[in-house]
Design a protein around this motif. Sequence first.
Motif, PDB file in Angstrom:
ATOM      1  N   GLY A  69       0.812  -1.199   0.000  1.00 37.93           N
ATOM      2  CA  GLY A  69       0.000   0.000   0.000  1.00 37.93           C
ATOM      3  C   GLY A  69       0.853   1.260   0.000  1.00 37.93           C
ATOM      4  O   GLY A  69       2.036   1.217   0.348  1.00 37.93           O
ATOM      5  N   PRO A  70       0.267   2.388  -0.368  1.00 38.89           N
ATOM      6  CA  PRO A  70       1.022   3.647  -0.423  1.00 38.89           C
ATOM      7  C   PRO A  70       1.549   4.078   0.952  1.00 38.89           C
ATOM      8  O   PRO A  70       2.508   4.831   1.040  1.00 38.89           O
ATOM      9  CB  PRO A  70       0.014   4.658  -0.982  1.00 38.89           C
ATOM     10  N   ASP A  71       0.939   3.542   2.011  1.00 37.88           N
ATOM     11  CA  ASP A  71       1.390   3.864   3.370  1.00 37.88           C
ATOM     12  C   ASP A  71       2.404   2.851   3.894  1.00 37.88           C
ATOM     13  O   ASP A  71       2.791   2.886   5.057  1.00 37.88           O
ATOM     14  CB  ASP A  71       0.191   3.937   4.317  1.00 37.88           C
ATOM     15  N   GLY A  72       2.834   1.912   3.020  1.00 35.06           N
ATOM     16  CA  GLY A  72       3.807   0.898   3.419  1.00 35.06           C
ATOM     17  C   GLY A  72       3.184  -0.389   3.946  1.00 35.06           C
ATOM     18  O   GLY A  72       3.906  -1.336   4.261  1.00 35.06           O
ATOM     19  N   SER A  73       1.857  -0.441   4.051  1.00 37.65           N
ATOM     20  CA  SER A  73       1.206  -1.661   4.537  1.00 37.65           C
ATOM     21  C   SER A  73       1.359  -2.780   3.508  1.00 37.65           C
ATOM     22  O   SER A  73       1.460  -2.525   2.312  1.00 37.65           O
ATOM     23  CB  SER A  73      -0.274  -1.400   4.828  1.00 37.65           C
ATOM     24  N   LYS A  74       1.410  -4.020   4.006  1.00 40.17           N
ATOM     25  CA  LYS A  74       1.577  -5.187   3.149  1.00 40.17           C
ATOM     26  C   LYS A  74       0.416  -6.149   3.376  1.00 40.17           C
ATOM     27  O   LYS A  74       0.101  -6.471   4.514  1.00 40.17           O
ATOM     28  CB  LYS A  74       2.886  -5.910   3.459  1.00 40.17           C
TER      29      LYS A  74
END
Length: 165
Positions: A69-74
Amino acid sequence: MKQTIYELAANSDKTLLVQRQFDATPEMVWKAWTDSEILAEWWAPTPFKAITKSMDFREGGRWHYYMLGPDGSKFWCMVDYLTIDLMKKFTARDFFCDEEGNKNNELPGMHWENVFTAVDNGTKVSVTVTFNSKEDLDKIVSMGFKEGFAMAHENLDKVLAEDSK
């Protein structure tokens, strides 16, 4: 712009039928669905990215990847390839998992049948996605499956247009 068509199967409330036509040869579309480098370019809906940890496209093989995700979430996923009829169709089972591939039983898995058919000016991909229950289908749809898959198809249109130049 091409449209991704979704409908419930006539004989099942836990099966979703998805159809999409692409302006590319069946060989190009098949490769886009079965090559991890090309999958990484289109599989995840924008602004997410698909990152492959490992892929072995063969019967009994698997694809282990995550959507970044753009927020670094996987969001980790596993695809187990069940049957492959080269250039025509493949079936697979997928599920959410962790980085080590351990299944996340809180989220539904799906069975996919992907059929590739030559048509005038391109290739039609017909996807039959079957869930264990109507509730599982509803949960995945509520998580944005239809919108996300349609965005991914738009990404694939761009990838195929670039490859055909």
